[in-house]
Design an enzyme around this catalytic site. Structure first.
Site, PDB file in Angstrom:
ATOM      1  N   LYS A 135       0.704  -1.250   0.049  1.00 33.49           N
ATOM      2  CA  LYS A 135      -0.002   0.030  -0.096  1.00 33.49           C
ATOM      3  C   LYS A 135       0.597   1.112  -0.032  1.00 33.49           C
ATOM      4  O   LYS A 135       0.497   2.331  -0.383  1.00 33.49           O
ATOM      5  CB  LYS A 135      -0.885   0.178   1.117  1.00 33.49           C
ATOM      6  CG  LYS A 135      -2.142  -0.801   0.771  1.00 33.49           C
ATOM      7  CD  LYS A 135      -3.328  -0.262   1.817  1.00 33.49           C
ATOM      8  CE  LYS A 135      -4.747  -1.104   1.680  1.00 33.49           C
ATOM      9  NZ  LYS A 135      -5.852  -0.977   2.343  1.00 33.49           N
TER      10      LYS A 135
ATOM     11  N   LYS B 256      -7.372 -13.094  -8.577  1.00 32.14           N
ATOM     12  CA  LYS B 256      -8.640 -13.334  -7.615  1.00 32.14           C
ATOM     13  C   LYS B 256      -9.560 -12.163  -8.195  1.00 32.14           C
ATOM     14  O   LYS B 256      -9.121 -10.907  -8.671  1.00 32.14           O
ATOM     15  CB  LYS B 256      -8.024 -12.839  -6.266  1.00 32.14           C
ATOM     16  CG  LYS B 256      -8.911 -12.692  -5.282  1.00 32.14           C
ATOM     17  CD  LYS B 256      -8.175 -12.529  -4.030  1.00 32.14           C
ATOM     18  CE  LYS B 256      -8.776 -10.990  -3.445  1.00 32.14           C
ATOM     19  NZ  LYS B 256      -8.484 -11.040  -1.839  1.00 32.14           N
TER      20      LYS B 256
ATOM     21  N   LYS C 145     -12.628  -5.836  -6.611  1.00 31.87           N
ATOM     22  CA  LYS C 145     -13.751  -4.640  -7.045  1.00 31.87           C
ATOM     23  C   LYS C 145     -12.726  -3.694  -7.622  1.00 31.87           C
ATOM     24  O   LYS C 145     -13.213  -2.589  -8.231  1.00 31.87           O
ATOM     25  CB  LYS C 145     -14.325  -4.281  -5.744  1.00 31.87           C
ATOM     26  CG  LYS C 145     -13.594  -3.912  -4.582  1.00 31.87           C
ATOM     27  CD  LYS C 145     -14.487  -3.322  -3.501  1.00 31.87           C
ATOM     28  CE  LYS C 145     -13.656  -3.166  -2.141  1.00 31.87           C
ATOM     29  NZ  LYS C 145     -13.991  -4.509  -1.432  1.00 31.87           N
TER      30      LYS C 145
HETATM   31  P1  AMP Z   1     -11.036  -7.364   0.176  1.00 32.28           P
HETATM   32  O1  AMP Z   1     -11.961  -6.568  -0.458  1.00 32.28           O
HETATM   33  O2  AMP Z   1      -9.961  -7.749  -0.973  1.00 32.28           O
HETATM   34  O3  AMP Z   1     -10.253  -6.501   1.288  1.00 32.28           O
HETATM   35  O4  AMP Z   1     -11.164  -8.810   0.964  1.00 32.28           O
HETATM   36  C1  AMP Z   1     -12.236  -8.968   2.047  1.00 32.28           C
HETATM   37  C2  AMP Z   1     -12.606 -10.272   2.644  1.00 32.28           C
HETATM   38  O5  AMP Z   1     -13.114 -10.835   1.313  1.00 32.28           O
HETATM   39  C3  AMP Z   1     -11.381 -10.981   2.621  1.00 32.28           C
HETATM   40  O6  AMP Z   1     -11.438 -11.890   3.828  1.00 32.28           O
HETATM   41  C4  AMP Z   1     -11.135 -11.884   1.629  1.00 32.28           C
HETATM   42  O7  AMP Z   1     -10.577 -13.165   1.734  1.00 32.28           O
HETATM   43  C5  AMP Z   1     -12.399 -12.063   0.982  1.00 32.28           C
HETATM   44  N1  AMP Z   1     -12.259 -12.012  -0.869  1.00 32.28           N
HETATM   45  C6  AMP Z   1     -11.916 -10.821  -1.413  1.00 32.28           C
HETATM   46  N2  AMP Z   1     -11.999 -11.188  -2.716  1.00 32.28           N
HETATM   47  C7  AMP Z   1     -12.125 -12.600  -2.684  1.00 32.28           C
HETATM   48  C8  AMP Z   1     -12.136 -13.416  -3.918  1.00 32.28           C
HETATM   49  N3  AMP Z   1     -12.389 -13.377  -5.107  1.00 32.28           N
HETATM   50  N4  AMP Z   1     -12.740 -14.787  -3.625  1.00 32.28           N
HETATM   51  C9  AMP Z   1     -12.740 -15.252  -2.386  1.00 32.28           C
HETATM   52  N5  AMP Z   1     -12.751 -14.192  -1.300  1.00 32.28           N
HETATM   53  C10 AMP Z   1     -12.441 -13.135  -1.557  1.00 32.28           C
END
Ligand code: AMP
Ligand code: TRP
Length: 343
Positions: free
Chosen positions: A126, A208, A211
């Protein structure tokens, strides 16, 4: 006699394990966040003693527009209720409404070494991607996260792979505080999901689903309309081979199968046999419909909740009150151990 003992044992109230997790309020979650994390929260809330929060204090480690942040905090809170978390059964709250989080974070800052924070990979990433604003909050972010967890004496914390290092540091900080001052905090364990859904990008299934992907076709937002969902699934990358089965080199199909399985509960084998002899067109149509159907009730509940801001605010206030009761107890205990004068 033996029966009586067995009965007595089975009647003894066993304290349910406590779970705490938080989600940041920046931007609407994707289908990946939902299937990988939020859907699981709902399942956990049926089994454990749970506290779930919108981590809004964490959001300002990167610059936010205040009006937008305010909107996003309430939207995320509404979403937590829309996915089915019951504010009577679980504690559902907004982090900044419980000042103990900031207060304990300060104390824990004094039990955290500069060197260990410098090694956090998320900080390194970051600070590279926000090079114009490498603020100290971004640096001590894992300490605030440790405070979130330790205040509730959480036994288990469901986290994705990206947050494992932060949970590890929370454990280190708790152990250090306990060994200096005597047992104060429960040492939290990571809660690893039984079915570890990891949803990949629809356009590049080796990445992955996220968003922040610049290509909106790569992710499904939790509030996409059924038409948009169908369109995005239809344009998902697959392969030229044509069979619906899980295999190497079939990352696109594997991902669609994973999504379909999460939404319908069907096993991979079942899906393969259901689509035997059928093409990707039919399969994608079924996947799109299953996703739209999975998200439909959430969107409907969310829309209703957003129309009732007074209810949302009152529910957030009740959540904050319940959370504060536990958090303040832990904060007082930690302050006393440090030698502060409590009135
Ligand atoms: P983030 O929005 O990347 O900060 O993720 C928030 C939560 O959502 C975390 O616990 C991630 O492990 C889960 N997460 C985010 N993207 C994915 C994805 N593509 N598949 C599965 N879990 C996800
Ligand atoms: N840092 C987490 C994330 O970005 C969110 C979070 C904040 C969290 N505090 C927490 C997660 C406490 C689990 C426990 O996803």
């Amino acid at each position: 006699m033996e029966n009586a003992i067995n009965n007595a044992q089975s009647c003894a109230p066993e304290r349910k394990k406590r779970i705490l997790s938080c989600i940041q309020s920046s931007g609407m979650p994707t289908l990946g966040n939902y299937l990988g994390a939020l859907k699981n929260w709902k399942l956990l809330s049926d089994e454990f003693d749970c506290a779930f929060a919108v981590a809004d204090l964490h959001a300002i480690t990167v610059r936010q527009d205040p009006q937008k942040l305010k909107k996003q905090i309430m939207e995320m809170f509404a979403l937590l209720l829309a996915i089915g978390l019951d504010p009577e059964e679980s504690i559902v709250f907004i982090q900044s409404h419980v000042p103990a989080h900031s207060q304990l974070a300060w104390i824990l800052n004094c039990y955290t070494q500069f060197g260990e924070m410098s090694r956090m990979t998320q900080f390194k990433d970051k600070s590279a991607s926000h090079a114009d604003n490498v603020n100290v909050g971004l640096f001590t972010y894992p300490v605030l996260m440790a405070a979130d967890i330790l205040l509730y004496q959480a036994d288990l914390v469901p986290v994705g792979a990206d947050q494992k290092q932060h949970l590890e540091i929370a454990r280190d900080i708790a152990n250090r505080f306990n060994s200096v001052n005597g047992k104060t905090f429960t040492i939290p364990e990571p809660y690893i999901r039984k079915s570890g859904a990891r949803i990949m990008s629809l356009q590049d299934p080796t990445k992955k689903m996220s968003k922040s992907d610049p290509n909106p076709k790569a992710f499904i937002s939790i509030f996409d309309s059924p038409e948009t969902i169908m369109k995005k699934v239809r344009s998902a990358v697959t392969d030229s081979e044509g069979g619906v089965y899980y295999g190497e080199g079939k990352e696109g199909v594997n991902n669609l199968m994973e999504i379909y399985s999460c939404c319908t509960g069907l096993s991979m084998d079942q899906i393969t046999s259901d689509f035997e002899g059928k093409g990707y067109g039919d399969f994608k149509k079924a996947v799109g419909e299953a996703v739209a159907e999975e998200l439909r009730p959430i969107r409907e509940r969310y829309e209703d909740l957003m129309k009732n801001q007074d209810y949302l605010k009152a529910t957030a206030a009740k959540g904050a009150e319940k959370a504060s009761r536990i958090a303040n107890r832990t904060l007082d205990k930690a302050m006393k151990k440090c030698g502060f004068v409590l009135l």
